[in-house]
Design a protein around this motif. Structure first.
Motif, PDB file in Angstrom:
ATOM      1  N   ALA A  70      61.479  38.069  50.113  1.00  0.00           N
ATOM      2  CA  ALA A  70      60.795  37.128  49.229  1.00  0.00           C
ATOM      3  C   ALA A  70      59.468  36.689  49.836  1.00  0.00           C
ATOM      4  O   ALA A  70      58.452  36.608  49.143  1.00  0.00           O
ATOM      5  N   SER A  71      59.451  36.427  51.149  1.00  0.00           N
ATOM      6  CA  SER A  71      58.211  35.950  51.769  1.00  0.00           C
ATOM      7  C   SER A  71      57.127  37.013  51.724  1.00  0.00           C
ATOM      8  O   SER A  71      55.966  36.719  51.431  1.00  0.00           O
ATOM      9  N   VAL A  72      57.508  38.264  52.014  1.00  0.00           N
ATOM     10  CA  VAL A  72      56.509  39.331  51.980  1.00  0.00           C
ATOM     11  C   VAL A  72      55.967  39.501  50.568  1.00  0.00           C
ATOM     12  O   VAL A  72      54.751  39.595  50.343  1.00  0.00           O
ATOM     13  N   MET A  73      56.882  39.473  49.599  1.00  0.00           N
ATOM     14  CA  MET A  73      56.428  39.657  48.227  1.00  0.00           C
ATOM     15  C   MET A  73      55.618  38.455  47.757  1.00  0.00           C
ATOM     16  O   MET A  73      54.780  38.567  46.864  1.00  0.00           O
ATOM     17  N   PHE A  74      55.871  37.295  48.353  1.00  0.00           N
ATOM     18  CA  PHE A  74      55.087  36.110  48.021  1.00  0.00           C
ATOM     19  C   PHE A  74      53.621  36.344  48.380  1.00  0.00           C
ATOM     20  O   PHE A  74      52.713  35.959  47.643  1.00  0.00           O
ATOM     21  N   LEU A  75      53.390  37.022  49.494  1.00  0.00           N
ATOM     22  CA  LEU A  75      52.008  37.320  49.866  1.00  0.00           C
ATOM     23  C   LEU A  75      51.374  38.275  48.849  1.00  0.00           C
ATOM     24  O   LEU A  75      50.227  38.115  48.456  1.00  0.00           O
ATOM     25  N   ARG A  76      52.161  39.248  48.419  1.00  0.00           N
ATOM     26  CA  ARG A  76      51.631  40.176  47.421  1.00  0.00           C
ATOM     27  C   ARG A  76      51.321  39.449  46.110  1.00  0.00           C
ATOM     28  O   ARG A  76      50.223  39.557  45.547  1.00  0.00           O
ATOM     29  N   GLY A  77      52.301  38.686  45.603  1.00  0.00           N
ATOM     30  CA  GLY A  77      52.081  37.956  44.355  1.00  0.00           C
ATOM     31  C   GLY A  77      50.957  36.947  44.485  1.00  0.00           C
ATOM     32  O   GLY A  77      50.183  36.731  43.560  1.00  0.00           O
ATOM     33  N   GLY A  78      50.853  36.349  45.669  1.00  0.00           N
ATOM     34  CA  GLY A  78      49.778  35.389  45.918  1.00  0.00           C
ATOM     35  C   GLY A  78      48.413  36.053  45.881  1.00  0.00           C
ATOM     36  O   GLY A  78      47.459  35.486  45.346  1.00  0.00           O
ATOM     37  N   SER A  79      48.325  37.271  46.431  1.00  0.00           N
ATOM     38  CA  SER A  79      47.038  37.970  46.372  1.00  0.00           C
ATOM     39  C   SER A  79      46.620  38.191  44.932  1.00  0.00           C
ATOM     40  O   SER A  79      45.449  38.018  44.572  1.00  0.00           O
ATOM     41  N   ASP A  80      47.592  38.577  44.105  1.00  0.00           N
ATOM     42  CA  ASP A  80      47.286  38.732  42.679  1.00  0.00           C
ATOM     43  C   ASP A  80      46.735  37.429  42.109  1.00  0.00           C
ATOM     44  O   ASP A  80      45.749  37.432  41.359  1.00  0.00           O
ATOM     45  N   ALA A  81      47.376  36.323  42.490  1.00  0.00           N
ATOM     46  CA  ALA A  81      46.950  35.030  41.950  1.00  0.00           C
ATOM     47  C   ALA A  81      45.515  34.722  42.369  1.00  0.00           C
ATOM     48  O   ALA A  81      44.696  34.282  41.554  1.00  0.00           O
ATOM     49  N   ILE A  82      45.192  34.987  43.630  1.00  0.00           N
ATOM     50  CA  ILE A  82      43.833  34.719  44.099  1.00  0.00           C
ATOM     51  C   ILE A  82      42.833  35.529  43.276  1.00  0.00           C
ATOM     52  O   ILE A  82      41.811  35.010  42.810  1.00  0.00           O
ATOM     53  N   MET A  83      43.162  36.801  43.071  1.00  0.00           N
ATOM     54  CA  MET A  83      42.235  37.653  42.332  1.00  0.00           C
ATOM     55  C   MET A  83      42.027  37.136  40.905  1.00  0.00           C
ATOM     56  O   MET A  83      40.905  37.128  40.395  1.00  0.00           O
ATOM     57  N   MET A  84      43.128  36.673  40.282  1.00  0.00           N
ATOM     58  CA  MET A  84      42.983  36.194  38.901  1.00  0.00           C
ATOM     59  C   MET A  84      42.158  34.914  38.836  1.00  0.00           C
ATOM     60  O   MET A  84      41.312  34.753  37.962  1.00  0.00           O
ATOM     61  N   ARG A  85      42.409  34.004  39.781  1.00  0.00           N
ATOM     62  CA  ARG A  85      41.661  32.747  39.761  1.00  0.00           C
ATOM     63  C   ARG A  85      40.172  33.020  39.988  1.00  0.00           C
ATOM     64  O   ARG A  85      39.323  32.397  39.346  1.00  0.00           O
TER      65      ARG A  85
END
Ligand code: HEM
Ligand SMILES: [Cu+2]
Lengths: 213, 667, 129
Positions: free
Chosen positions: B65-80
């Motif tokens: 979950a933590s590793v995937m959180f970084l992946r999902g978070g990167s997506d979020a940064i890109m969208m913002r």
């Protein structure tokens, strides 16, 4: 891991219910395994319920293709039903035989169950093949989509059951009636009976009620 | 030979996914190389990959979950960033890429961050709280974990081989049908969810059976810690709801692969049935996520207030009520789809009713704190932050549950703000609270408080700065999933949200720093007694980390807050000398590679299905079946830990604990 | 707290398992189940094909018969009872049935209303042509 029951600790009733039933500790493996499988079966039935719901929604959407009454053959369905019912019975006999560790009746019961299951699958397969060859395959209409998926999903379960049945026989042949194998046998019997229950819903809702639409 | 797969599947013309993919690949290869060179591979294989120990599996879930959180978070940064620059311009992300990002973001965050995080914590803690040695089905537990990992793997492969869905995280048809999504994106989406869904179902069955059938002596239902209750409710929901997801995605796949007509516009198919079915899973799913978090907050609040949970029974009742009612509200996700006012009204009212048991819980937590001696540790901060955030998030939920209001707010950024409000403020805060709270139990040392508190404050403030502007933008009419826009009034809000995102990034950095610093200082932070927080439930009654067998003896429970009572009892009789009990041999399940091998074949099968490589599909299915037969054939599924070894391990812990009690008793 | 009564427990049955019976009794159970199920099946097929009964009652009758047959299977083949040793099994079953009921009933209700307010394209075209 089984624990014997210890009963009675006086100060265990903070909310003054009056009756305190002391929990005896972890259940036996047999109960744990069968219960877990029971929960799985319920989830499987929920899965089926989605296909039933889809069938109920789409049953009228024939897209100018055939209606249920035009393609269902009640005689075949009745034969299929009897085959599955008998197989449920023989499966029950096999589980009794397993419990009393009688190899002969176990193999016999399982073999007959297997043959009945295969006969059921053959009839179903021929029904499907016949429909497809007449151009009434699942892509013909939403009604046929729902019909093939629901009945086919049950058929897939029966096929998986037959495969499981054969490995059960092989396991008993190779390892005898070991405790873990008896547990699996219990799960298999649950599975097989559950498929029969689902079939009751299938023939009632899909074939009998579906012909009326 | 290779189905639809050829060199054009690799997006050589798109630098962002390619570079990101390459970086991930390098990182993975680097870690692998390090593991092999340092000779850790046998350790990893024997102690972790093939482990059937619920604690290890729980840790691996959380790691995933933590590793995937970084992946999902990167997506979020890109969208913002995209939305803050794409005013009257295309921004830096082309539409087809932007669409993949928001789809992957949602999918990953729900299925591969939130789910594994809560399932991991439940796995780690529940058997300990119940006072037993393992879960009901240890090997299946491992299968479940590895299948979840398979799903995550497939989603990440889509970054470099082919593409991901552009349909949003629920892949509504007709957009997700073959006509409008001819590529492999939707197939990646659907197959990874099918495979990880099986894993989740297995985890659900396992935990339901564990709670209902494996409890230590005297652990009656109404003595279970609250977290066990919410685990039960959440996993009952898993067992009941995930088959719906499986069936729905199966129908979508049949439409795509075999030309069926469930959700097509032709031949009588019904697109709206997809919304109906997927939300019949989707709403229970949000409670699957948030109920365990409620359980975590209950444990944390009661521990750090030094009081039993206020209104324990009403809490149990509220939990089970939510469990059932959450199955009666799913239509509120498609009020606008055309059902009549009567249907909308009934589902709207049912949705508002769910707020009642939730409110009960909030009051219970507040009253637990009232009059307590509160210690504001990091887990407690997350809990208080949750209460504040979740109340407002829930209120916006009640707002969108009013059909006329929802006609305005549906699919706007207001909705996006609502569900982030409850999911971040509820599930994520809960996961972080649970992480810091149980970390010492899992690893034997505490986390550095200062960095934890910093992480909390940055997350808390960053969250509001990011998501409050989205409410406003939504009310100003901004719809969700916009790749660019021309309305000037929205622009400042997007800038604020991007700043908030920056604060959230700082928070993540704090979390990572906290981990690194704590590992370095682990000797100073060591938890020798197994009870670092003065806890109340049985997980604190064993050492940290617990031995494989958790407890040398099944604890005998006499009431609620079992361990607290034991401690009181021990203090009262501290001068009495207890004779050492008779230790016995303990049988534990043997490790097994079944889960890993099975997941390997599942990955092969999933990949082959996505690319229509039929021979490989057959290979994968046969492999998985063979794995199970081999597993069924093994002769020894348990090994014995001799009594002497049990005694040796247990004595150390008893010594430490005795010193703790005598110290506490002396005060 | 003298008003407490302590009840010995520890008796629990696995789903599908029977109370201790002799082999003969167990076989008899399956025979009874089989006969009842066959009778109910025959009735269902008969009713569906006959015009001897009032036609609108047929769907209801079929559903009732199906539920009765499922009950027979549950009792005689799956050995579900109302006894205390079966509480957990029955509760799980009840929860499952509730979900099935909600999913099927809810879907049919919702979808029929959607169709009323927003008919599928082909009906829409037919209505307007
Ligand atoms: C008081 C309780 C709640 C109520 C009344 C409520 C109500 C709603 C409503 C009516 C919608 C649909 C709005 C629309 O699409 O226009 C919605 C969306 C959503 N809610 Fe909630 N909610 C509540 C709590 C929660 C919780 C606890 C979670 C998660 C932990 C959650 C997660 C979501 C998600 C993920 C969506 C939207 C997903 C999407 O459309 O992609 N909600 N909520
Ligand atoms: Cu909802």
């Amino acid at each position: 891991m089984t624990m014997t029951a210890t009963i009675g600790h006086a100060h265990a009733d903070p909310h003054h219910i009056g009756i305190v039933v002391e929990h005896p500790g972890p259940a036996s493996k047999r109960i744990v395994t069968a219960y877990g499988f029971w929960v799985f079966l319920l989830s499987d039935i929920v899965m089926f319920s989605c296909f039933f719901a889809a069938y109920a929604v789409l049953v009228g959407q024939t897209a100018d293709g055939p209606k249920g009454s035009e393609i269902f053959e009640h005689r075949n369905v009745a034969i299929e039903t009897v085959l599955l019912l008998l197989s449920s019975f023989t499966c029950g006999m096999a589980s009794i035989a397993a419990d009393v560790r009688n190899r002969f009746w176990f193999y016999l019961g399982m073999a007959v169950t297997c043959v009945l299951g295969l006969a059921f699958l053959t009839i179903e397969f021929r029904e499907f093949a016949n429909l497809v060859s007449r151009g009434y395959g699942p892509s013909r209409s939403a009604f046929l989509t729902a019909f093939f998926s629901l009945v086919g999903c049950h058929g897939l379960h029966v096929s998986a059951g037959v495969l499981w049945l054969l490995t059960m026989m092989a396991q008993v042949f190779a390892k005898g009636f070991r405790a873990d194998i008896l547990r699996r046998m219990m799960c298999f019997a649950l599975f097989w009976h559950a498929l029969d229950i689902i079939w009751v819903a299938v023939f009632s809702v899909v074939y009998l009620l579906g012909s009326a639409v | 030979m290779l189905g639809k797969l050829d060199w054009s599947a690799i997006p050589f013309d798109q630098p962002i996914p390619l570079v990101a993919g390459a970086m991930v690949l390098v990182a993975i290869l680097g870690v692998l190389a390090w593991v092999v060179v340092k000779g850790h591979l046998p350790y990893l294989w024997h102690e972790w990959i093939t482990s059937v120990d619920h604690k290890r599996i729980g840790v691996m879930y959380v790691l995933l979950a933590s590793v995937m959180f970084l992946r999902g978070g990167s997506d979020a940064i890109m969208m913002r960033i995209q939305q803050s620059v794409a005013y009257q311009s295309q921004g830096y992300l082309p539409p087809e890429h932007y669409n993949q990002i928001f789809s992957a973001h949602g999918t990953i965050m729900i299925f591969f961050v939130a789910m594994p995080f809560v399932i991991g914590l439940m796995n780690l803690v529940v058997p300990l709280q119940l006072g037993v040695r393992d879960v009901a089905f240890p090997t299946l537990n491992s299968v479940g974990f590895w299948l979840t990992a398979t799903g995550a793997l497939l989603v990440n492969i889509s970054l470099v081989v082919g593409e991901f869905a552009r349909t949003g995280w629920l892949a509504f048809p007709p957009l997700s049908g073959l006509t409008y999504s001819p590529g492999v994106g939707v197939d990646y989406y659907a197959w990874s969810l099918q495979i990880s869904g099986v894993g989740t179902l297995v985890a659900g069955i396992n935990l339901v059976t564990t709670v209902l059938k494996l409890r230590t002596k005297g652990m009656n239902y109404l003595r279970m810690p609250m977290f066990c209750w919410t685990t039960l409710a959440s996993n009952l929901l898993i067992v009941a709801a995930f088959p719906i997801l499986t069936a729905t995605l199966a129908m979508l796949l049949l439409d795509r692969y075999l030309g069926f007509h469930f959700f097509t516009n032709e031949a009588g198919g019904n697109v709206m049935m997809f919304m109906n079915l997927i939300w019949a899973w989707g709403h229970p799913e949000v409670y699957i996520l948030v109920l365990p978090a409620f359980g975590i907050f209950s444990e944390v609040v009661s521990t750090f207030s030094g009081k039993p949970l206020f209104g324990y029974r009403s809490m149990v009742l509220a939990t089970m009520a939510i469990c059932v009612i959450s199955f009666m509200v799913w239509l509120h996700h498609f009020f606008t789809m055309g059902a009549g006012p009567d249907v909308n009204a009934i589902f709207g009212i049912a949705s508002m009713i769910i707020a009642v048991p939730t409110g009960v819980k909030i009051y219970n937590w507040l009253f637990t704190m009232y009059g307590g001696r509160i210690r504001f540790t990091t887990p407690m901060l997350w809990s208080v932050g949750f209460m504040v955030t979740f109340i407002t998030g829930g209120l916006t939920g009640v707002l969108v549950a009013v059909p006329p209001a929802d006609f305005l707010l549906h699919n706007s950024l207001f909705l996006v703000a609502h569900f982030h409000h409850v999911i971040i403020g509820g599930v994520l805060f809960g996961a972080f609270a649970g992480f810091t709270y149980w970390f010492p139990k899992a690893f034997g040392f505490r986390l550095e408080e200062a960095w934890g508190k910093a992480a909390f404050w940055f997350t808390f403030i960053g969250f509001y700065v990011t998501f409050l502007p989205l409410y406003t933008a939504g009310l100003l009419g901004m719809t969700r999933r916009l790749q660019h826009y021309d309305v000037a009034a929205w622009r400042p809000w997007m800038h604020v949200a991007a700043i908030g995102m920056g604060l959230l990034c700082v928070a993540v950095v704090c979390q990572i720093t906290q981990l690194v610093v704590s590992i370095r200082n682990r000797e100073a932070l060591r938890d020798r007694t197994g009870d670092p927080w003065d806890g109340r439930s049985l997980e604190w009654a064993t050492s940290s980390p617990p031995p494989v067998f958790n407890f040398a003896f099944h604890p005998d429970v006499r009431g609620e807050d079992a361990y607290w009572a034991m401690k009181q009892h021990a203090k009262e009789q501290q001068l009495e000398h207890h004779p050492e009990p008779e230790y016995e041999d303990i049988e534990m399940p043997r490790n097994s590679p079944t889960g890993f091998v099975c997941a390997f074949f599942a990955s092969v099968m999933g990949f082959a299905l996505i690319w229509h490589i039929w021979w490989m599909v057959i290979l994968g299915v046969l492999g998985a079946f063979a794995t199970f037969v081999v597993f069924a054939w093994r002769d020894h599924d348990e090994y014995v830990i001799p009594a002497a070894e049990v005694a040796r391990i247990d004595r150390v812990n008893v010594e430490e604990r005795r010193s703790l009690v005598s110290m506490a008793g002396g005060v | 707290m003298s008003d407490q009564a302590h009840v010995p427990t520890g008796h629990d049955l696995a789903p599908g398992e029977e109370e201790q019976h002799s082999v003969g009794e167990r076989i008899l159970g399956y025979v009874v189940g089989l006969v009842l199920a066959l009778l109910l099946t025959a009735t269902s097929f008969f009713i569906a094909g006959t015009d001897l009964v009032w036609q609108p009652s047929i769907p209801v009758a079929l559903i009732v018969l199906a539920i009765a047959q499922m009950g027979v299977h549950l009792v005689f083949f799956l050995h579900i009872t109302t006894g205390p040793d079966n509480t957990n099994n029955v509760l799980a079953l009840a929860f499952g049935l509730l979900i099935v009921f909600l999913v099927v009933g809810g879907t049919v209700w919702i979808m029929s209303h959607l169709n009323q307010n927003m008919p599928p394209m082909d009906q829409f075209i037919r209505m307007h042509s």
